[in-house]
Design a protein around this motif. Structure first.
Motif, short mmCIF file in Angstrom:
data_model
loop_
_atom_site.label_atom_id
_atom_site.label_comp_id
_atom_site.label_asym_id
_atom_site.label_seq_id
_atom_site.Cartn_x
_atom_site.Cartn_y
_atom_site.Cartn_z
N ILE B 110 24.41 25.46 -55.87
CA ILE B 110 24.56 25.76 -55.25
C ILE B 110 25.61 26.82 -55.18
N THR B 111 26.45 26.92 -56.33
CA THR B 111 27.59 27.70 -56.57
C THR B 111 26.32 28.68 -57.09
N ILE B 112 26.09 28.88 -58.27
CA ILE B 112 25.36 29.44 -58.74
C ILE B 112 24.63 30.70 -58.09
N GLY B 113 23.35 29.99 -57.20
CA GLY B 113 22.08 30.53 -56.18
C GLY B 113 22.84 31.06 -55.05
N VAL B 114 23.75 30.26 -54.84
CA VAL B 114 24.75 31.03 -53.05
C VAL B 114 25.06 32.86 -53.48
N ILE B 115 26.32 32.46 -54.87
CA ILE B 115 26.98 33.68 -55.48
C ILE B 115 25.84 34.98 -56.18
N PRO B 230 19.48 28.32 -42.91
CA PRO B 230 17.72 27.80 -44.34
C PRO B 230 18.02 27.58 -45.25
N VAL B 231 19.48 27.89 -46.10
CA VAL B 231 19.54 27.98 -47.50
C VAL B 231 20.09 26.45 -47.73
N VAL B 232 20.93 25.82 -46.38
CA VAL B 232 21.50 24.58 -46.45
C VAL B 232 20.15 23.44 -46.44
N THR B 233 19.05 23.59 -45.57
CA THR B 233 17.85 22.79 -45.16
C THR B 233 16.86 22.68 -46.31
N ILE B 234 16.96 24.25 -47.29
CA ILE B 234 16.86 24.01 -48.50
C ILE B 234 17.38 23.03 -49.62
N VAL B 235 18.41 23.11 -49.44
CA VAL B 235 20.12 22.11 -50.28
C VAL B 235 19.00 20.50 -49.82
N GLY B 236 18.92 20.51 -49.24
CA GLY B 236 18.00 19.36 -48.39
C GLY B 236 16.62 18.77 -49.00
N ALA B 282 15.24 6.60 -51.47
CA ALA B 282 14.50 6.97 -50.67
C ALA B 282 15.87 7.29 -49.75
N LEU B 283 16.36 5.52 -49.71
CA LEU B 283 17.84 6.01 -48.86
C LEU B 283 18.44 6.83 -48.89
N GLY B 284 18.39 7.22 -50.38
CA GLY B 284 19.74 8.46 -51.18
C GLY B 284 19.01 9.94 -50.54
N TYR B 285 17.46 9.65 -50.28
CA TYR B 285 17.15 10.94 -50.19
C TYR B 285 16.97 10.84 -47.74
N VAL B 286 16.94 10.69 -47.63
CA VAL B 286 16.81 9.76 -46.07
C VAL B 286 18.44 10.59 -45.92
N LEU B 287 19.53 9.92 -46.48
CA LEU B 287 21.41 10.16 -46.70
C LEU B 287 21.43 11.55 -46.49
N VAL B 288 20.96 11.94 -48.15
CA VAL B 288 21.66 13.67 -47.89
C VAL B 288 21.20 14.39 -46.84
N ASN B 289 19.38 14.41 -46.42
CA ASN B 289 19.07 14.81 -45.13
C ASN B 289 20.07 14.85 -44.12
N LEU B 290 20.11 13.11 -43.36
CA LEU B 290 21.43 13.20 -43.16
C LEU B 290 22.27 14.61 -42.63
N ALA B 291 23.65 13.82 -43.57
CA ALA B 291 24.54 14.87 -44.02
C ALA B 291 24.17 16.48 -43.72
N VAL B 292 22.72 16.98 -44.21
CA VAL B 292 22.51 18.31 -44.25
C VAL B 292 21.67 18.45 -42.68
N ASP B 293 21.36 18.18 -42.10
CA ASP B 293 20.98 18.05 -41.09
C ASP B 293 22.59 18.17 -39.94
N LEU B 294 23.54 17.33 -40.30
CA LEU B 294 24.61 17.46 -39.15
C LEU B 294 26.29 19.08 -40.29
N THR B 295 25.48 19.37 -40.94
CA THR B 295 26.33 20.18 -41.97
C THR B 295 26.02 21.59 -40.74
N TYR B 296 24.37 21.72 -40.08
CA TYR B 296 23.85 22.65 -39.41
C TYR B 296 24.92 23.07 -38.54
N GLY B 297 25.42 21.75 -37.82
CA GLY B 297 27.03 21.94 -36.48
C GLY B 297 27.59 22.41 -37.07
#
Lengths: 551, 307
Positions: B110-115, B230-236, B282-297
């Motif tokens: 994220i640091t390298i990519g966004v900058i 869209p970047v956050v989506t990709i992060v997820g 899988a659980l980790g993946y599900v949780l990360v995607n939830l966190a991503v969706d919450l970041t949108y807000g």
């Protein structure tokens, strides 16, 4: 130590390294640190202290000697428990360790074993004959579901404690490999500290305790196992100069699964001792930072195994033809860059009982003879250079694992069998899958290698009882051979056993159940800050004189 | 909001259930027998049969599956066939390591990519832009395994700045995290760049510039925040790939996480272990995607969470 070759990636790594080397040669990095040119004063001799780090491929599953057959576990348990008796590297004879004396009865069934007085567990409690009995009883108890140790100890009928330091072990039948089981295989059969076992129960495998030169300190899952020296230890073998505790304070075994990374760790000085593949050794041979030890492996590291139940390999003439057609030297050069010797029988010269006569009846490279044998077997040269019989082409599958050396060997074999009209199809499978397919007999031929220290390996591979569930992937069952293989198991007198073992080798070579290819040279690289590391001619690492130059 | 989270977590149950079925049958139907692999040279038919019976491997697959499932819902994933330790214990020994590696890799990415993305957009069609994008293409194309080896050779063997293998200190984390994060960094750089460029063409940016705001404020306050969705989506999405990538990177760097365990467990046909690892990942993946969706807000206050 028991080990079948299981493997990891390969060419990608070498290609990758090659590119890295190219990139560096192209001029982006400092030169490698060179050995100090300034004369360092000659070290005065062994000094205690320091730590030695050994690089190893895979982590053990457990350190409970009865719950594992893994070589990685043996490697640690051998240091924790130590052999009961040792093989002298000079004479090849067994010499005392934890056992002071061992004698077989006249009928060969009963062993009287005498413990050396003063041997203590890591806890400080004295070792008694009753402790050895308790450990072996546990190994033999079906409830323990012992993986390896019970089979090694043999068909024991009774273990009797005669007095505090004397034990009588009676087998149902004389059992030849028993001394091997308490010597080199001591890692699996060593005495468990009963107090530690009671204290840790199911977790004993992560908290082992015994009587060896090294005590268990810590197991970092997935990373390393650390042992510390046992300061009370003074019951080592007489051939070591050091008769006291080990010199280094700590012995760390670090697990690095990837070959290229392990070699990099050696170069970077993160590990001190590691086995180096023959294909890698040239990089280290002339490097002044390392001392290279070398020995011929105990085993035949590559053979073609024939599925003797399948047409046309059920015909001994076809099996012999293939034996005559393979150019072993060319395979050794291609697969392991020449770091090995040709094999002609089921045992290498490094295993006790190897029969010299194998050389005289070996199948020499002789393509004319190979062609003649195939003609005789009714396989006539057909169109396209592939032999045929009853309208069927002579096509054979060769099952292998995706190991670098094996892949290269398989391709050379394929090319060598083509001129005699055999069309070889190479099929590569990962270890678990391969084992199942070989047990089911789906293959015509397969490549396989083994490492073992006793001629009893022939029983495991060629006895009819080992078809289906065992290693008899040649699917060969013959009463005459079975009898020889059983007899060698139950003949403890060395000279008599040697005769039976020789007969078995003769039979196996004559029946051409394998086309043995090579036994390879094993290399161990040791960082020169570690002194007096030795390897026995049979490949056993002798660590007891080892010390660290801490300057 | 909490209702939304609860709903999403409930929805994860069928996902995990589906994965468990899939993994269970895939693992068991693949050729290879754990008992044969375990006993190897010492195989003895009777002993193997006893062990197979003991491990319950002789029962019909559906029976085995429901035994596994009924344990799993109670948090009992069984014992490893290989080490006989509890699967949950083996995983809790190692999962934090994988999380640590994946998080460090993602943080770097994220640091390298966004900058890099913002810089490239700010210098659109100039040398900096071209150079950054060439690097990004390299980053996407270079195999992480090869990159890792190269880094080891340069930084550990030659320069001796960083250790080769293991996980004892933070210095051990640098090379694996970097090798792991490069791919995601490259993708994020490209996404950020195009996102920022697109936003810069919007009316509100023209307005912002028209009111005389400095280019920096325009870029960071107005453009970047809007470009990040869209970047956050990709992060997820990348995080899933990253977890998968740990299998290779962990093996290469001898990092004691779930990835190395996954490899050895698959090779040993250690079914309970493989199932446990996949479920955790899988659980980790599900949780990360939830966190991503919450970041949108957070990024876009117009987004509201409803069940």
């Amino acid at each position: 130590m028991l080990r079948l070759r299981t493997g990891l990636r390969g060419r990608v790594v070498q290609f990758g390294l090659l590119l890295v080397v190219l990139a560096l040669v192209a001029g982006c990095a400092r030169p490698a640190p060179q050995e100090q040119a300034a004369p360092t004063p000659e070290p005065a001799g062994p000094k205690p202290g320091g730590r030695v780090v050994i690089g190893y491929t895979e982590e053990p599953n457990t350190l409970d000697p009865h719950k594992t057959g893994a070589a990685a576990a043996w490697f640690i348990m051998d240091k924790l428990g130590g052999p009961y008796i040792w093989e002298d590297p000079e004479t090849g004879k067994y010499v005392p360790g934890v056992f002071e004396r061992w004698e077989a009865s006249a009928d060969g069934r009963t062993w009287t074993l005498k413990l050396r007085p003063g041997v203590k567990f890591h806890s400080g409690r004295a070792l008694t004959a009753a402790d050895v009995k308790a450990t072996w009883d546990r190994a033999l108890d079906p409830a323990t579901k012992t993986v390896a140790a019970a089979g090694m100890l043999g068909p024991i009928e009774n273990i009797e404690v005669v007095d505090e330091l004397t034990l009588k072990v009676t087998h149902k039948k004389p059992f030849g490999p028993f001394l091997y089981a308490i010597a080199q295989l001591g890692g699996y059969t060593h005495t468990i500290d009963p107090d530690a076992l009671a204290r840790h129960g199911d977790n004993y495998g992560r908290n082992p305790s015994s009587v060896g030169p090294w005590k268990f300190k810590e197991w970092v899952t997935g990373s390393s196992i650390t042992l510390v020296k046992n300061p009370d230890f003074n019951w080592t073998a007489p051939f070591f100069k050091n008769q006291g505790p080990p010199y280094p304070d700590e012995l760390v075994v670090k697990y690095i699964p990837e070959d290229a990374t392990r070699m990099a760790a050696l170069e970077a000085g993160e590990i001190d001792i590691v086995t180096v593949a023959p294909t890698e050794i040239d990089r280290f041979k002339d490097d002044p930072r390392f001392e290279i030890h070398s020995y011929l492996a105990q085993g035949v590291n590559l053979s073609i195994w024939f599925n003797t139940t399948k047409v046309p390999l059920d015909d001994v003439r076809v099996r012999r033809a293939i034996n005559h057609a393979v150019n072993r030297k060319a395979i050794i050069d291609a697969a392991i860059e020449g770091h090995g010797v040709e094999a002609h029988g089921p045992l290498p010269p490094t295993i006790w009982g190897y029969w010299e006569g194998v050389k005289d009846i070996a199948y020499k490279l002789d393509v004319t003879r190979a062609n003649a044998l195939l003609d005789e077997a009714g396989w006539k040269m057909g169109a396209g250079g592939v032999r045929e019989k009853d309208g069927k082409p002579l096509k054979l599958t060769l099952f292998i694992m995706p190991l670098d050396a094996w892949q290269r060997a398989a391709q050379v074999i394929q090319a060598q069998l083509k001129p005699i009209g055999i069309d070889v199809e190479i099929q590569s499978y990962e270890w678990g899958t391969l084992m199942q397919y070989l047990s089911e007999g789906r293959h015509d031929m397969n490549l396989m290698g083994y490492g073992y220290g006793d001629p009893d390996i022939m029983y495991l591979v060629f006895h009819s009882s080992q078809i289906g569930s065992g290693l008899n992937w040649v699917h060969y069952g013959n009463p005459e051979l079975d009898e020889l293989l059983e007899a060698q198991r139950h003949t403890p007198e060395a000279d008599k056993r040697a005769k039976v073992v020789a007969d078995a080798q003769k039979f196996i070579v004559e029946q051409a159940l394998w086309a043995p290819i090579y036994t390879q040279q094993v290399y161990v690289a040791v960082n020169k800050r570690v002194k007096d590391f030795r390897v026995s001619p049979r490949g056993y690492w002798l660590l007891h004189d080892m010390w660290v130059d801490q300057q | 909001m909490s209702q939304y989270i609860a709903g999403r977590l409930l929805a994860a149950i069928p996902v995990l259930l589906g994965i468990s079925v899939f993994v269970f049958f895939m693992a068991h139907l693949a050729p290879g027998d754990p008992v044969t692999i375990m006993l190897g040279l010492q195989a003895d038919a009777e002993q193997m049969e006893r062990l197979r019976e003991e491990l319950g491997l002789n029962d019909p697959l559906p029976v085995q599956y429901f035994r596994f499932l009924s344990g799993a819902v109670r948090g009992d994933l069984g014992r490893s066939l290989k080490s006989n330790r509890l699967v949950t214990q083996e995983i809790t020994d190692r999962f934090p390591r994988t999380i640590q590696l994946a998080a460090a890799g993602m943080g770097l990415a994220i640091t390298i990519g966004v900058i890099a993305g913002v810089v490239a957009a700010a210098f659109h069609r100039r040398l900096t832009d071209t150079a950054t994008m060439i690097l990004a293409i390299l980053g996407v194309s270079v195999p992480s395994f090869w990159l890792g080896l190269m880094l080891i050779y340069l930084f550990s063997v030659r320069l001796r700045w960083l250790p080769v293998a293991g996980a004892d200190t933070w210095r051990h984390l640098v090379l694996p995290a970097f090798s792991l994060g490069v791919l995601a960094a490259a993708i994020l750089a490209r996404m950020t760049r195009s996102g920022v460029l697109e936003v810069l063409r919007q009316d509100y940016v023209r307005t912002a510039r028209a009111k005389g705001l400095s280019e920096r404020v325009v870029l960071y306050r107005h453009a970047l925040k809007n470009a990040l969705i869209p970047v956050v989506t990709i992060v997820g999405l990348q995080f899933g790939g990253l977890l998968g990538g740990t299998v290779i990177i962990e093996t290469l760097f001898a990092w004691p996480g779930l990835g190395t365990l996954a490899i050895t467990s698959i090779l040993a046909r250690d079914f309970p272990m493989v199932q446990g690892i996949v479920l955790y990942l899988a659980l980790g993946y599900v949780l990360v995607n939830l966190a991503v969706d919450l970041t949108y807000g957070y990024l876009d206050p117009r987004i509201r969470y409803r069940r």
